[in-house]
Write a protein that holds these residues in place. Sequence first.
Motif, mmCIF file in Angstrom:
data_model
loop_
_atom_site.group_PDB
_atom_site.id
_atom_site.type_symbol
_atom_site.label_atom_id
_atom_site.label_comp_id
_atom_site.label_asym_id
_atom_site.label_seq_id
_atom_site.Cartn_x
_atom_site.Cartn_y
_atom_site.Cartn_z
ATOM 1 N N THR A 12 -6.166 -6.106 12.375
ATOM 2 C CA THR A 12 -5.477 -4.818 12.352
ATOM 3 C C THR A 12 -4.822 -4.571 13.716
ATOM 4 O OG1 THR A 12 -7.459 -3.631 13.064
ATOM 5 C CG2 THR A 12 -7.140 -3.888 10.687
ATOM 6 N N ARG B 230 -5.522 4.682 1.952
ATOM 7 C CA ARG B 230 -6.875 5.233 2.089
ATOM 8 C C ARG B 230 -7.750 4.882 0.878
ATOM 9 N NH1 ARG B 230 -7.543 7.295 6.539
ATOM 10 N NH2 ARG B 230 -9.659 7.764 5.940
ATOM 11 N N SER B 231 -7.310 3.915 0.080
ATOM 12 C CA SER B 231 -8.123 3.510 -1.076
ATOM 13 C C SER B 231 -9.336 2.728 -0.562
ATOM 14 C CB SER B 231 -7.306 2.644 -2.031
ATOM 15 O OG SER B 231 -6.951 1.448 -1.368
ATOM 16 N N PRO B 232 -10.445 2.768 -1.298
ATOM 17 C CA PRO B 232 -11.663 2.083 -0.832
ATOM 18 C C PRO B 232 -11.449 0.598 -0.543
ATOM 19 C CG PRO B 232 -12.165 3.539 -2.665
ATOM 20 C CD PRO B 232 -10.672 3.543 -2.527
ATOM 21 N N ASP B 233 -10.668 -0.081 -1.390
ATOM 22 C CA ASP B 233 -10.506 -1.522 -1.135
ATOM 23 C C ASP B 233 -9.730 -1.770 0.148
ATOM 24 O OD1 ASP B 233 -8.045 -0.663 -2.465
ATOM 25 O OD2 ASP B 233 -7.544 -2.796 -2.609
ATOM 26 N N TYR B 234 -8.777 -0.867 0.456
ATOM 27 C CA TYR B 234 -8.038 -1.073 1.705
ATOM 28 C C TYR B 234 -8.869 -0.654 2.927
ATOM 29 C CZ TYR B 234 -4.504 -1.456 5.229
ATOM 30 O OH TYR B 234 -3.840 -1.855 6.362
ATOM 31 N N LEU B 235 -9.643 0.409 2.784
ATOM 32 C CA LEU B 235 -10.491 0.823 3.913
ATOM 33 C C LEU B 235 -11.512 -0.262 4.263
ATOM 34 C CD1 LEU B 235 -11.084 4.621 3.121
ATOM 35 C CD2 LEU B 235 -9.668 3.640 4.946
ATOM 36 N N ALA B 236 -11.851 -1.082 3.269
ATOM 37 C CA ALA B 236 -12.759 -2.195 3.557
ATOM 38 C C ALA B 236 -12.076 -3.221 4.470
ATOM 39 C CB ALA B 236 -13.207 -2.849 2.260
ATOM 40 N N LEU B 237 -10.741 -3.290 4.380
ATOM 41 C CA LEU B 237 -9.993 -4.200 5.258
ATOM 42 C C LEU B 237 -9.704 -3.550 6.604
ATOM 43 C CD1 LEU B 237 -7.122 -5.700 3.043
ATOM 44 C CD2 LEU B 237 -9.172 -6.853 3.888
ATOM 45 N N ASN B 238 -9.269 -2.292 6.539
ATOM 46 C CA ASN B 238 -8.941 -1.562 7.764
ATOM 47 C C ASN B 238 -9.541 -0.156 7.690
ATOM 48 O OD1 ASN B 238 -7.975 -0.340 10.009
ATOM 49 N ND2 ASN B 238 -5.802 -0.694 9.582
ATOM 50 N N PRO B 239 -10.672 0.048 8.327
ATOM 51 C CA PRO B 239 -11.348 1.345 8.258
ATOM 52 C C PRO B 239 -10.504 2.493 8.804
ATOM 53 C CG PRO B 239 -12.752 -0.324 9.277
ATOM 54 C CD PRO B 239 -11.394 -0.927 9.147
ATOM 55 N N ARG C 157 0.866 -1.185 0.000
ATOM 56 C CA ARG C 157 0.000 0.000 0.000
ATOM 57 C C ARG C 157 0.897 1.228 0.000
ATOM 58 N NH1 ARG C 157 -5.003 -2.109 -1.151
ATOM 59 N NH2 ARG C 157 -5.032 -4.204 -0.269
#
Length: 214
Positions: free
Chosen positions: A66, A42-51, A34
């Motif tokens: 996390t 802060r990409s949407p797919d990563y925020l889905a893993l770690n808000p 990342r």
Amino acid sequence: MSDLVLNSFFRSSAAWRVRIALHLKGLPYRGAYRNFRENAQRSPDYLALNPQGLVPALVVDGAALTQSLAIIEYLDEVQADPPLLPRDPIGRAQVRAMAAIVASDIHPIGNLRVLNYLRTTFGQDEEAVNAWYRHWVAAGFEALEALARDQGDRRHCHGDSVSIADICLVPQMYNARRFGADLDPYPTLRAIHAHLAVLPSFAATAPDCQPDAV
Ligand SMILES: N[C@@H](CCC(=O)N[C@@H](CS)C(=O)NCC(=O)O)C(=O)O
């Protein structure tokens, strides 16, 4: 054996802690990188893993974990050897306290998003931002030096084996050096770092050895 995917950025000291633990435990994993320079944390797919939009996140058979210390304690529970906490409750509390000095008291206020906030919202220049960073490193390291002097063997922060406290110390020393912090006042921490930094689990997992290092 579980399928492990570690989301990280080569410079992240919190991710480095997890890499060290995985290496010590002999657990193979795949990397997902990342890139902070692209704000990929802060990409949407990563925020889905770690808000929180922070690395690391370790995905274990599809479940996202996390917070580096929670991840490391999980690894210690599923793969007991080598143990990363002492057996006795007093020792465990002492190690967790040293780890917390780094992970709860030093690291969060020197994090990229905090430094960027100082730069943008408060208009601070690089000199001021670096001074902020070094100030909080010194406050934490002063205490850690005293604890490690009393509780360690000058090769480890606590006792005579690698613990979570050591896993937190080495990446924080690396970053402290990167920001030009004066480490002369911490001879015990420097001795511990000198011993640990060349061990395979610390050296092979160092930022500059990562595939995304640029
Ligand atoms: N307490 C968290 C801290 C995680 C953290 O702050 N990670 C940093 C890198 S060391 C990060 O992702 N920073 C991205 C940013 O600030 O935007 C942990 O131990 O995992």
